[in-house]
Structures are given as C-alpha cells and as structure tokens.
Design a protein around this motif. Structure first.
Motif, PDB file in Angstrom:
ATOM      1  N   ILE A 137       6.456  11.580  10.169  1.00  0.00           N
ATOM      2  CA  ILE A 137       6.011  11.795   8.789  1.00  0.00           C
ATOM      3  C   ILE A 137       5.731  10.454   8.112  1.00  0.00           C
ATOM      4  O   ILE A 137       4.742  10.311   7.385  1.00  0.00           O
ATOM      5  CB  ILE A 137       7.046  12.627   8.007  1.00  0.00           C
ATOM      6  CG1 ILE A 137       7.058  14.059   8.571  1.00  0.00           C
ATOM      7  CG2 ILE A 137       6.749  12.628   6.509  1.00  0.00           C
ATOM      8  CD1 ILE A 137       8.155  14.931   8.035  1.00  0.00           C
ATOM      9  N   ALA A 138       6.569   9.471   8.367  1.00  0.00           N
ATOM     10  CA  ALA A 138       6.351   8.144   7.788  1.00  0.00           C
ATOM     11  C   ALA A 138       5.006   7.574   8.237  1.00  0.00           C
ATOM     12  O   ALA A 138       4.246   7.036   7.426  1.00  0.00           O
ATOM     13  CB  ALA A 138       7.493   7.215   8.168  1.00  0.00           C
ATOM     14  N   VAL A 139       4.699   7.699   9.522  1.00  0.00           N
ATOM     15  CA  VAL A 139       3.422   7.201  10.042  1.00  0.00           C
ATOM     16  C   VAL A 139       2.266   7.970   9.400  1.00  0.00           C
ATOM     17  O   VAL A 139       1.253   7.377   9.027  1.00  0.00           O
ATOM     18  CB  VAL A 139       3.394   7.271  11.584  1.00  0.00           C
ATOM     19  CG1 VAL A 139       2.007   6.970  12.134  1.00  0.00           C
ATOM     20  CG2 VAL A 139       4.429   6.314  12.173  1.00  0.00           C
ATOM     21  N   ASP A 140       2.427   9.281   9.236  1.00  0.00           N
ATOM     22  CA  ASP A 140       1.404  10.076   8.550  1.00  0.00           C
ATOM     23  C   ASP A 140       1.166   9.572   7.130  1.00  0.00           C
ATOM     24  O   ASP A 140       0.019   9.483   6.671  1.00  0.00           O
ATOM     25  CB  ASP A 140       1.826  11.553   8.454  1.00  0.00           C
ATOM     26  CG  ASP A 140       1.802  12.286   9.784  1.00  0.00           C
ATOM     27  OD1 ASP A 140       1.214  11.776  10.748  1.00  0.00           O
ATOM     28  OD2 ASP A 140       2.407  13.386   9.836  1.00  0.00           O
ATOM     29  N   LEU A 141       2.244   9.261   6.427  1.00  0.00           N
ATOM     30  CA  LEU A 141       2.123   8.803   5.034  1.00  0.00           C
ATOM     31  C   LEU A 141       1.356   7.493   4.927  1.00  0.00           C
ATOM     32  O   LEU A 141       0.638   7.274   3.946  1.00  0.00           O
ATOM     33  CB  LEU A 141       3.506   8.629   4.411  1.00  0.00           C
ATOM     34  CG  LEU A 141       4.266   9.909   4.095  1.00  0.00           C
ATOM     35  CD1 LEU A 141       5.698   9.586   3.679  1.00  0.00           C
ATOM     36  CD2 LEU A 141       3.557  10.697   3.010  1.00  0.00           C
ATOM     37  N   VAL A 142       1.498   6.634   5.913  1.00  0.00           N
ATOM     38  CA  VAL A 142       0.828   5.338   5.859  1.00  0.00           C
ATOM     39  C   VAL A 142      -0.624   5.439   6.323  1.00  0.00           C
ATOM     40  O   VAL A 142      -1.530   4.929   5.667  1.00  0.00           O
ATOM     41  CB  VAL A 142       1.590   4.284   6.689  1.00  0.00           C
ATOM     42  CG1 VAL A 142       0.818   2.973   6.758  1.00  0.00           C
ATOM     43  CG2 VAL A 142       2.985   4.054   6.113  1.00  0.00           C
ATOM     44  N   PHE A 143      -0.868   6.115   7.436  1.00  0.00           N
ATOM     45  CA  PHE A 143      -2.212   6.119   8.021  1.00  0.00           C
ATOM     46  C   PHE A 143      -3.069   7.305   7.597  1.00  0.00           C
ATOM     47  O   PHE A 143      -4.294   7.228   7.614  1.00  0.00           O
ATOM     48  CB  PHE A 143      -2.137   6.083   9.550  1.00  0.00           C
ATOM     49  CG  PHE A 143      -1.539   4.823  10.102  1.00  0.00           C
ATOM     50  CD1 PHE A 143      -1.728   3.597   9.489  1.00  0.00           C
ATOM     51  CD2 PHE A 143      -0.782   4.859  11.254  1.00  0.00           C
ATOM     52  CE1 PHE A 143      -1.190   2.433  10.003  1.00  0.00           C
ATOM     53  CE2 PHE A 143      -0.238   3.698  11.782  1.00  0.00           C
ATOM     54  CZ  PHE A 143      -0.432   2.482  11.165  1.00  0.00           C
ATOM     55  N   GLY A 144      -2.453   8.408   7.215  1.00  0.00           N
ATOM     56  CA  GLY A 144      -3.197   9.612   6.868  1.00  0.00           C
ATOM     57  C   GLY A 144      -4.210   9.450   5.747  1.00  0.00           C
ATOM     58  O   GLY A 144      -5.324   9.988   5.831  1.00  0.00           O
ATOM     59  N   PRO A 145      -3.877   8.733   4.685  1.00  0.00           N
ATOM     60  CA  PRO A 145      -4.841   8.607   3.587  1.00  0.00           C
ATOM     61  C   PRO A 145      -6.169   7.966   3.991  1.00  0.00           C
ATOM     62  O   PRO A 145      -7.210   8.323   3.442  1.00  0.00           O
ATOM     63  CB  PRO A 145      -4.098   7.739   2.561  1.00  0.00           C
ATOM     64  CG  PRO A 145      -2.657   8.047   2.811  1.00  0.00           C
ATOM     65  CD  PRO A 145      -2.560   8.197   4.308  1.00  0.00           C
ATOM     66  N   ALA A 146      -6.163   7.057   4.939  1.00  0.00           N
ATOM     67  CA  ALA A 146      -7.423   6.434   5.369  1.00  0.00           C
ATOM     68  C   ALA A 146      -8.332   7.475   6.013  1.00  0.00           C
ATOM     69  O   ALA A 146      -9.532   7.534   5.722  1.00  0.00           O
ATOM     70  CB  ALA A 146      -7.155   5.281   6.329  1.00  0.00           C
ATOM     71  N   LEU A 147      -7.768   8.296   6.881  1.00  0.00           N
ATOM     72  CA  LEU A 147      -8.557   9.339   7.532  1.00  0.00           C
ATOM     73  C   LEU A 147      -9.044  10.358   6.506  1.00  0.00           C
ATOM     74  O   LEU A 147     -10.207  10.776   6.540  1.00  0.00           O
ATOM     75  CB  LEU A 147      -7.739  10.017   8.623  1.00  0.00           C
ATOM     76  CG  LEU A 147      -8.447  11.051   9.457  1.00  0.00           C
ATOM     77  CD1 LEU A 147      -9.677  10.460  10.154  1.00  0.00           C
ATOM     78  CD2 LEU A 147      -7.490  11.642  10.489  1.00  0.00           C
ATOM     79  N   TYR A 148      -8.180  10.727   5.581  1.00  0.00           N
ATOM     80  CA  TYR A 148      -8.570  11.655   4.526  1.00  0.00           C
ATOM     81  C   TYR A 148      -9.735  11.095   3.717  1.00  0.00           C
ATOM     82  O   TYR A 148     -10.717  11.788   3.445  1.00  0.00           O
ATOM     83  CB  TYR A 148      -7.367  11.934   3.618  1.00  0.00           C
ATOM     84  CG  TYR A 148      -7.667  12.869   2.485  1.00  0.00           C
ATOM     85  CD1 TYR A 148      -7.709  14.244   2.702  1.00  0.00           C
ATOM     86  CD2 TYR A 148      -7.922  12.386   1.206  1.00  0.00           C
ATOM     87  CE1 TYR A 148      -7.996  15.118   1.658  1.00  0.00           C
ATOM     88  CE2 TYR A 148      -8.204  13.255   0.161  1.00  0.00           C
ATOM     89  CZ  TYR A 148      -8.241  14.611   0.399  1.00  0.00           C
ATOM     90  OH  TYR A 148      -8.535  15.473  -0.628  1.00  0.00           O
ATOM     91  N   ARG A 149      -9.649   9.817   3.354  1.00  0.00           N
ATOM     92  CA  ARG A 149     -10.725   9.183   2.595  1.00  0.00           C
ATOM     93  C   ARG A 149     -12.020   9.157   3.398  1.00  0.00           C
ATOM     94  O   ARG A 149     -13.085   9.400   2.852  1.00  0.00           O
ATOM     95  CB  ARG A 149     -10.330   7.759   2.197  1.00  0.00           C
ATOM     96  CG  ARG A 149      -9.369   7.709   1.055  1.00  0.00           C
ATOM     97  CD  ARG A 149      -8.832   6.298   0.823  1.00  0.00           C
ATOM     98  NE  ARG A 149      -8.060   6.285  -0.392  1.00  0.00           N
ATOM     99  CZ  ARG A 149      -8.388   5.588  -1.482  1.00  0.00           C
ATOM    100  NH1 ARG A 149      -9.441   4.808  -1.486  1.00  0.00           N
ATOM    101  NH2 ARG A 149      -7.646   5.652  -2.553  1.00  0.00           N
ATOM    102  N   LEU A 150     -11.921   8.862   4.679  1.00  0.00           N
ATOM    103  CA  LEU A 150     -13.115   8.816   5.521  1.00  0.00           C
ATOM    104  C   LEU A 150     -13.802  10.174   5.591  1.00  0.00           C
ATOM    105  O   LEU A 150     -15.019  10.271   5.474  1.00  0.00           O
ATOM    106  CB  LEU A 150     -12.751   8.349   6.942  1.00  0.00           C
ATOM    107  CG  LEU A 150     -13.884   8.417   7.970  1.00  0.00           C
ATOM    108  CD1 LEU A 150     -14.954   7.375   7.662  1.00  0.00           C
ATOM    109  CD2 LEU A 150     -13.331   8.221   9.374  1.00  0.00           C
TER     110      LEU A 150
END
Length: 176
Positions: A137-150
């Motif tokens: 979940i921590a990794v999702d919180l850090v990297f997920g927003p970039a993919l969402y923005r893309l």
C-alpha cells in the motif's frame, strides 16, 4: 529491432504499426520477429521495457524520502516523453489482451515496485518509515498518482508534482 519498433510507435502509434512495418524498418524478416514474439504488441512491450529500464535505478541516498523523490521524478520524466504515450497505449491494449497485461505486470510494474519495496524496507529498517503500514500500500501511495495522472488527467508530470506527491505520502508514512 526494438529501436525501430519504438520509432514506429512514436511516428504511427501502436495500433497503426504493423509487423511488416517493424520488419521493414529493422531489416529483419517477419519470420524472425514471430520466432521471438507472438505479435507486434509483444515487440512493443519489449521495446518499451528496454527504454524504461534505462530510466529506472535505485538511488540509495540514505533517506527514503529522497529516494522516492528521485525514482518518482524519473518515472514522471519518462511519462512526459514518447514513452508515456506508448505506456498509456499499452495499458489500453492490456485491457483486452492478457499476454500484454502479464508482460507489463511482470517486466515493468514489478521491477518498479521492487525498487519501491527496497526503498521502503531500508526506510523501515532505519526507523524513517512506519513498520505498521503494509509495504504494498505504501508503494501504491507513492507511485500510483503518477500512473493515474498519465492515464486519466492532464495534471502535471513534472518534478514539482513528483515532490508534492512524495511529500504528501511521506507525511502519512513517516515514523517521525
């Protein structure tokens, strides 16, 4: 062949590119392509992964916050370029092709996640990050927003956005 495929994707787009185009541009036969890849999408995934691998490293600065910033900045820089458009196209194709989804998950997403896991584990071991938070979940919180923005917005994919995302995530993940 992978460079030729990358150039074709950038020029024509993933769907418009054909295996004949790849063969013609790279100077290899279609038989050679099909010996190693089942279709043009598999070649495209490998071309994308070879370019993405050059953009991803584990910085190990001694601080998890800084490491996450460096990695996320690199991801966002890649997404801003032609690789980002290709990745978005591959994600779209992966919705209907499980082979593409598996390739992306196993050879791209997991390698990025492995770097995030390593950063997380070091941060927990040094007492910087909360050990009671699930690492995935921590990794999702850090990297997920970039993919969402893309994939879903026209929000910035720049260093300032990367830094703001990491700062926000670290406020909830930090042990201090």
């Amino acid at each position: 062949m992978l460079r030729a495929t990358s150039a074709l994707i950038e020029e024509r787009g993933l769907r418009a590119m054909t295996t004949d185009d790849i063969a013609g541009r790279s100077g290899v036969s279609k038989a050679t392509i099909y010996k190693w890849w089942p279709n043009k999408y598999a070649v495209a995934v490998d071309a994308f992964l070879s370019a993405m691998d050059m953009a991803s490293t584990d910085p190990d600065t001694g601080l998890a916050h800084n490491d996450f910033q460096i990695v996320l900045r690199g991801i966002m820089e890649f997404y801003r370029g032609p690789g980002g458009r290709t990745f978005a196209q591959l994600i779209g194709e992966a919705q209907n092709d499980s082979a593409i989804a598996t390739e992306l998950r196993n050879h791209l997403m997991q390698t990025r996640r492995d770097i995030g896991r390593t950063i997380w584990d070091r941060g927990v071991a040094r007492g910087e990050l909360r050990p009671d938070i699930d690492r995935e979940i921590a990794v999702d919180l850090v990297f997920g927003p970039a993919l969402y923005r893309l994939l879903t917005t026209d929000a910035a994919l720049d260093d300032a956005a990367a830094d703001a995302i990491v700062d926000a995530a670290m406020r909830g993940l930090s042990a201090m």
